[in-house]
Design a protein around this motif. Structure first.
Motif, PDB file in Angstrom:
ATOM      1  N   SER A  74       0.813  -1.215   0.000  1.00 22.40           N
ATOM      2  CA  SER A  74       0.000   0.000   0.000  1.00 22.40           C
ATOM      3  C   SER A  74       0.845   1.263   0.000  1.00 22.40           C
ATOM      4  CB  SER A  74      -0.925   0.010   1.230  1.00 22.40           C
ATOM      5  OG  SER A  74      -0.157  -0.032   2.427  1.00 22.40           O
ATOM      6  N   ALA A  75       2.093   1.174   0.420  1.00 24.91           N
ATOM      7  CA  ALA A  75       2.969   2.350   0.467  1.00 24.91           C
ATOM      8  C   ALA A  75       3.970   2.392  -0.671  1.00 24.91           C
ATOM      9  CB  ALA A  75       3.718   2.380   1.806  1.00 24.91           C
ATOM     10  N   SER A  76       4.071   1.335  -1.454  1.00 23.21           N
ATOM     11  CA  SER A  76       5.145   1.229  -2.439  1.00 23.21           C
ATOM     12  C   SER A  76       5.106   2.332  -3.497  1.00 23.21           C
ATOM     13  CB  SER A  76       5.096  -0.141  -3.130  1.00 23.21           C
ATOM     14  OG  SER A  76       5.461  -1.157  -2.233  1.00 23.21           O
ATOM     15  N   ALA A  77       3.937   2.605  -4.046  1.00 22.11           N
ATOM     16  CA  ALA A  77       3.850   3.585  -5.133  1.00 22.11           C
ATOM     17  C   ALA A  77       4.327   4.959  -4.665  1.00 22.11           C
ATOM     18  CB  ALA A  77       2.420   3.662  -5.658  1.00 22.11           C
ATOM     19  N   SER A  78       3.907   5.369  -3.478  1.00 24.95           N
ATOM     20  CA  SER A  78       4.301   6.696  -3.005  1.00 24.95           C
ATOM     21  C   SER A  78       5.787   6.747  -2.679  1.00 24.95           C
ATOM     22  CB  SER A  78       3.476   7.083  -1.771  1.00 24.95           C
ATOM     23  OG  SER A  78       3.704   6.185  -0.696  1.00 24.95           O
ATOM     24  N   VAL A  79       6.344   5.669  -2.119  1.00 20.03           N
ATOM     25  CA  VAL A  79       7.770   5.662  -1.787  1.00 20.03           C
ATOM     26  C   VAL A  79       8.617   5.619  -3.052  1.00 20.03           C
ATOM     27  CG1 VAL A  79       9.611   4.407  -0.600  1.00 20.03           C
ATOM     28  CG2 VAL A  79       7.358   4.640   0.468  1.00 20.03           C
ATOM     29  N   VAL A  95      10.008  -4.269  -4.675  1.00 22.28           N
ATOM     30  CA  VAL A  95       9.854  -5.719  -4.520  1.00 22.28           C
ATOM     31  C   VAL A  95       8.393  -6.100  -4.329  1.00 22.28           C
ATOM     32  CG1 VAL A  95      12.179  -5.996  -3.571  1.00 22.28           C
ATOM     33  CG2 VAL A  95      10.256  -5.589  -2.009  1.00 22.28           C
ATOM     34  N   THR A  96       7.490  -5.206  -4.740  1.00 25.46           N
ATOM     35  CA  THR A  96       6.064  -5.423  -4.526  1.00 25.46           C
ATOM     36  C   THR A  96       5.553  -6.605  -5.333  1.00 25.46           C
ATOM     37  OG1 THR A  96       5.917  -3.022  -4.354  1.00 25.46           O
ATOM     38  CG2 THR A  96       3.856  -4.228  -4.418  1.00 25.46           C
ATOM     39  N   SER A  97       4.619  -7.352  -4.756  1.00 23.53           N
ATOM     40  CA  SER A  97       4.139  -8.580  -5.398  1.00 23.53           C
ATOM     41  C   SER A  97       3.046  -8.337  -6.426  1.00 23.53           C
ATOM     42  CB  SER A  97       3.626  -9.554  -4.339  1.00 23.53           C
ATOM     43  OG  SER A  97       2.579  -8.971  -3.600  1.00 23.53           O
ATOM     44  N   VAL A  98       2.603  -7.098  -6.604  1.00 25.78           N
ATOM     45  CA  VAL A  98       1.643  -6.745  -7.663  1.00 25.78           C
ATOM     46  C   VAL A  98       2.243  -5.576  -8.437  1.00 25.78           C
ATOM     47  CG1 VAL A  98      -0.716  -6.069  -8.209  1.00 25.78           C
ATOM     48  CG2 VAL A  98      -0.261  -7.479  -6.189  1.00 25.78           C
ATOM     49  N   LYS A  99       2.328  -5.716  -9.763  1.00 22.02           N
ATOM     50  CA  LYS A  99       3.145  -4.773 -10.523  1.00 22.02           C
ATOM     51  C   LYS A  99       2.355  -3.767 -11.362  1.00 22.02           C
ATOM     52  CE  LYS A  99       6.477  -5.016  -9.619  1.00 22.02           C
ATOM     53  NZ  LYS A  99       7.079  -4.732  -8.287  1.00 22.02           N
ATOM     54  N   SER A 100       1.198  -4.107 -11.854  1.00 22.34           N
ATOM     55  CA  SER A 100       0.488  -3.216 -12.790  1.00 22.34           C
ATOM     56  C   SER A 100       0.128  -1.888 -12.144  1.00 22.34           C
ATOM     57  CB  SER A 100      -0.782  -3.892 -13.311  1.00 22.34           C
ATOM     58  OG  SER A 100      -0.464  -5.036 -14.068  1.00 22.34           O
ATOM     59  N   ALA A 101      -0.373  -1.927 -10.897  1.00 21.33           N
ATOM     60  CA  ALA A 101      -0.805  -0.698 -10.241  1.00 21.33           C
ATOM     61  C   ALA A 101       0.356   0.248 -10.010  1.00 21.33           C
ATOM     62  CB  ALA A 101      -1.491  -1.031  -8.917  1.00 21.33           C
ATOM     63  N   ARG A 179      -1.156 -11.678 -13.492  1.00 24.07           N
ATOM     64  CA  ARG A 179      -1.977 -12.862 -13.778  1.00 24.07           C
ATOM     65  C   ARG A 179      -1.294 -14.123 -13.245  1.00 24.07           C
ATOM     66  NH1 ARG A 179      -2.503 -10.258 -18.790  1.00 24.07           N
ATOM     67  NH2 ARG A 179      -0.989 -11.675 -19.745  1.00 24.07           N
ATOM     68  N   ALA A 180       0.028 -14.188 -13.432  1.00 27.60           N
ATOM     69  CA  ALA A 180       0.761 -15.386 -13.016  1.00 27.60           C
ATOM     70  C   ALA A 180       0.773 -15.543 -11.501  1.00 27.60           C
ATOM     71  CB  ALA A 180       2.194 -15.328 -13.553  1.00 27.60           C
ATOM     72  N   VAL A 181       1.050 -14.452 -10.766  1.00 24.77           N
ATOM     73  CA  VAL A 181       1.135 -14.590  -9.307  1.00 24.77           C
ATOM     74  C   VAL A 181      -0.236 -14.825  -8.682  1.00 24.77           C
ATOM     75  CG1 VAL A 181       3.279 -13.308  -9.051  1.00 24.77           C
ATOM     76  CG2 VAL A 181       1.104 -12.076  -8.957  1.00 24.77           C
ATOM     77  N   ALA A 182      -1.306 -14.371  -9.343  1.00 24.04           N
ATOM     78  CA  ALA A 182      -2.640 -14.708  -8.847  1.00 24.04           C
ATOM     79  C   ALA A 182      -2.819 -16.219  -8.834  1.00 24.04           C
ATOM     80  CB  ALA A 182      -3.713 -14.052  -9.719  1.00 24.04           C
ATOM     81  N   LEU A 183      -2.309 -16.882  -9.872  1.00 23.51           N
ATOM     82  CA  LEU A 183      -2.456 -18.325 -10.006  1.00 23.51           C
ATOM     83  C   LEU A 183      -1.522 -19.098  -9.075  1.00 23.51           C
ATOM     84  CD1 LEU A 183      -3.642 -20.791 -11.545  1.00 23.51           C
ATOM     85  CD2 LEU A 183      -1.759 -20.513 -13.185  1.00 23.51           C
ATOM     86  N   VAL A 184      -0.237 -18.707  -9.012  1.00 21.05           N
ATOM     87  CA  VAL A 184       0.750 -19.534  -8.321  1.00 21.05           C
ATOM     88  C   VAL A 184       1.031 -19.081  -6.895  1.00 21.05           C
ATOM     89  CG1 VAL A 184       1.847 -20.055 -10.533  1.00 21.05           C
ATOM     90  CG2 VAL A 184       2.788 -18.229  -9.101  1.00 21.05           C
ATOM     91  N   SER A 185       0.547 -17.908  -6.480  1.00 19.33           N
ATOM     92  CA  SER A 185       0.856 -17.407  -5.146  1.00 19.33           C
ATOM     93  C   SER A 185      -0.357 -16.905  -4.391  1.00 19.33           C
ATOM     94  CB  SER A 185       1.896 -16.272  -5.250  1.00 19.33           C
ATOM     95  OG  SER A 185       2.176 -15.716  -3.995  1.00 19.33           O
ATOM     96  N   HIS A 186      -1.135 -16.004  -4.993  1.00 19.49           N
ATOM     97  CA  HIS A 186      -2.192 -15.335  -4.247  1.00 19.49           C
ATOM     98  C   HIS A 186      -3.380 -16.255  -3.967  1.00 19.49           C
ATOM     99  CE1 HIS A 186      -0.476 -11.332  -5.999  1.00 19.49           C
ATOM    100  NE2 HIS A 186       0.358 -11.959  -5.195  1.00 19.49           N
ATOM    101  N   VAL A 187      -3.829 -16.997  -4.970  1.00 19.54           N
ATOM    102  CA  VAL A 187      -4.938 -17.931  -4.729  1.00 19.54           C
ATOM    103  C   VAL A 187      -4.510 -19.088  -3.814  1.00 19.54           C
ATOM    104  CG1 VAL A 187      -6.449 -19.628  -5.831  1.00 19.54           C
ATOM    105  CG2 VAL A 187      -6.312 -17.299  -6.733  1.00 19.54           C
ATOM    106  N   TRP A 228      -1.235  -9.418   3.472  1.00 19.02           N
ATOM    107  CA  TRP A 228      -2.061 -10.079   2.472  1.00 19.02           C
ATOM    108  C   TRP A 228      -3.325  -9.291   2.148  1.00 19.02           C
ATOM    109  CZ3 TRP A 228      -1.051 -13.299  -1.184  1.00 19.02           C
ATOM    110  CH2 TRP A 228       0.109 -14.057  -1.086  1.00 19.02           C
ATOM    111  N   LEU A 229      -3.821  -8.511   3.079  1.00 14.37           N
ATOM    112  CA  LEU A 229      -4.920  -7.605   2.749  1.00 14.37           C
ATOM    113  C   LEU A 229      -4.492  -6.638   1.652  1.00 14.37           C
ATOM    114  CD1 LEU A 229      -6.562  -6.634   6.167  1.00 14.37           C
ATOM    115  CD2 LEU A 229      -7.664  -7.794   4.235  1.00 14.37           C
ATOM    116  N   ASP A 230      -3.271  -6.113   1.777  1.00 12.01           N
ATOM    117  CA  ASP A 230      -2.712  -5.218   0.760  1.00 12.01           C
ATOM    118  C   ASP A 230      -2.620  -5.915  -0.599  1.00 12.01           C
ATOM    119  OD1 ASP A 230      -2.437  -2.864   2.067  1.00 12.01           O
ATOM    120  OD2 ASP A 230      -0.290  -3.031   2.444  1.00 12.01           O
ATOM    121  N   ILE A 231      -2.029  -7.109  -0.580  1.00 10.66           N
ATOM    122  CA  ILE A 231      -1.773  -7.819  -1.828  1.00 10.66           C
ATOM    123  C   ILE A 231      -3.083  -8.181  -2.528  1.00 10.66           C
ATOM    124  CG2 ILE A 231      -0.886  -9.980  -2.795  1.00 10.66           C
ATOM    125  CD1 ILE A 231       1.287  -9.874  -0.609  1.00 10.66           C
ATOM    126  N   LEU A 232      -4.019  -8.767  -1.792  1.00  6.87           N
ATOM    127  CA  LEU A 232      -5.271  -9.207  -2.396  1.00  6.87           C
ATOM    128  C   LEU A 232      -6.092  -8.024  -2.895  1.00  6.87           C
ATOM    129  CD1 LEU A 232      -6.268 -12.034   0.105  1.00  6.87           C
ATOM    130  CD2 LEU A 232      -5.266 -12.287  -2.179  1.00  6.87           C
TER     131      LEU A 232
END
Length: 358
Positions: A74-79, A95-101, A179-187, A228-232
């Motif tokens: 939640s803080a990565s973009a601003s930092v 090193v954020t686990s979601v990249k598009s945002a 898309r990949a991390v949703a499949l192999v990590s987040h779900v 995980w609240l942040d990531i999801l």
């Protein structure tokens, strides 16, 4: 970008965020004598990381050449944006686990050409600097996600960072990564959490029947909930898409139970086949290994003796896992060896007094 060993990584490298990942980056870089500088919004974290040998504390005169942002999602973009502005000559990664945002946020501001996103596919259910390890990233994928305007120097710097800490760099588009991390990590995290949550309704001695299968399935459910609240929340669209497919599978299983054995058989076979697709050592799937099981007495020195006896048999260990069950006086070691080698290892260990079997 395709180098298999790290080139010279000039410092200072500034690590912003001294939790598990940031401190581990610092520890790994220091093993290469890279000048690492540490900063955290909680000064105590940076001080702990510095005391562990992960680097020196940030001072006003430091001009980093590379900034590694390792703060919560939640803080990565601003930092990242602050880092691009504060150090206009520095290259920046995260090193954020979601990249598009975060990439979209960077594209809307200055310095986008100096940013190349990153995501090490490594971690632990533990958190904080004390959980860090210089070996955390060894052999693990480190995804590098350049934007449309990322300059080659920024991309190369992040690839080289990954190589320095022992990671395996993989360059991907930010959206493809998500898309990949949703499949192999987040779900998988969601499924582990849901399974563990059902244990709250256990009755009587239900949990006394649990074994390594349950522990394997629920291990990551113990991870930091706030993270995980942040990531999801950040990767909600891609996670939802996979969960909807899982929901369809669950509906098929529920409808088939006691009614349609053929459908259940197809689901089970599909899952079994899916496990063979998971890469293991050197990219090989688990199906390419023999698994030798060995009973190990719960006393000092036994695991070391097993490793020695295995080595003296001339067999290379590809992977190792050790399980302990409640009330069991021995542990069970699972040794993965090259396909076809298992029977000879079983014989060699049996000859040395071990109880071993495939």
């Amino acid at each position: 970008m395709t180098a298999l060993s790290p080139q010279a990584l000039d410092g200072p490298v500034l690590v912003v965020g001294c939790g598990l990942i940031g401190t581990s980056v610092g520890l790994a870089l220091r093993q290469h004598d890279v000048d690492v500088v540490l900063h955290d919004s909680l000064p105590g974290h940076a001080e702990v990381a510095a005391s562990m040998g992960a680097g020196r504390l940030l001072t006003d005169d430091v001009l980093p050449l590379l900034v590694v942002v390792a703060v919560p999602p939640s803080a990565s973009a601003s930092v990242v944006a602050e880092s691009l502005l504060r150090w206009p000559d520095a290259l920046v990664t995260d090193v954020t686990s979601v990249k598009s945002a975060i990439q979209s946020s960077v594209d809307d501001g200055p310095g986008a050409d100096r940013f190349a996103g990153g995501h090490p596919m490594a971690g632990s259910e533990r958190s904080g600097p004390m959980a860090a390890s210089a070996q955390l990233f060894e052999g693990r994928p480190w995804v590098v996600t350049p934007g449309a305007t990322t300059r080659p120097a920024a991309l190369d710097a992040v690839v080289d960072l990954a190589l320095h800490v022992g990671g395996v760099p993989i360059v991907m588009d930010p959206a493809a990564h998500d898309r990949a991390v949703a499949l192999v990590s987040h779900v998988p995290q969601v499924m582990s959490t849901l399974t563990a949550a059902r244990l709250n309704d256990a009755e009587g001695n239900d949990l006394a029947l649990s074994g390594p299968g349950l522990r394997d399935t629920t291990r990551i459910a113990g991870s930091d909930g706030a993270m995980w609240l942040d990531i999801l929340g950040t990767n909600a669209r891609d996670v939802r898409a996979v969960l909807e497919l899982v929901r369809d599978d669950l509906d098929r299983v529920i409808d088939a139970l006691g009614e349609d054995e053929a459908t259940l058989a197809r689901v089970l076979e599909s899952g079994r086949h899916g496990t063979t697709l998971i890469p293991g050592k050197h990219g090989s799937s688990a199906a390419r290994f023999d698994l030798v099981h060995v009973q190990v007495a719960d006393r000092p020195g036994e695991l070391s003796r097993l490793m020695t006896d295995t080595g003296e048999s001339g067999v290379n260990i590809e992977d190792l896992r050790l399980d302990h069950d409640l009330g069991r006086p021995v542990g069970l070691a699972e040794i993965a060896v090259a396909l076809g080698v298992g029977p000879s290892l079983v014989q060699a260990l049996t000859d040395r007094g071990w109880t071993a079997y495939l």
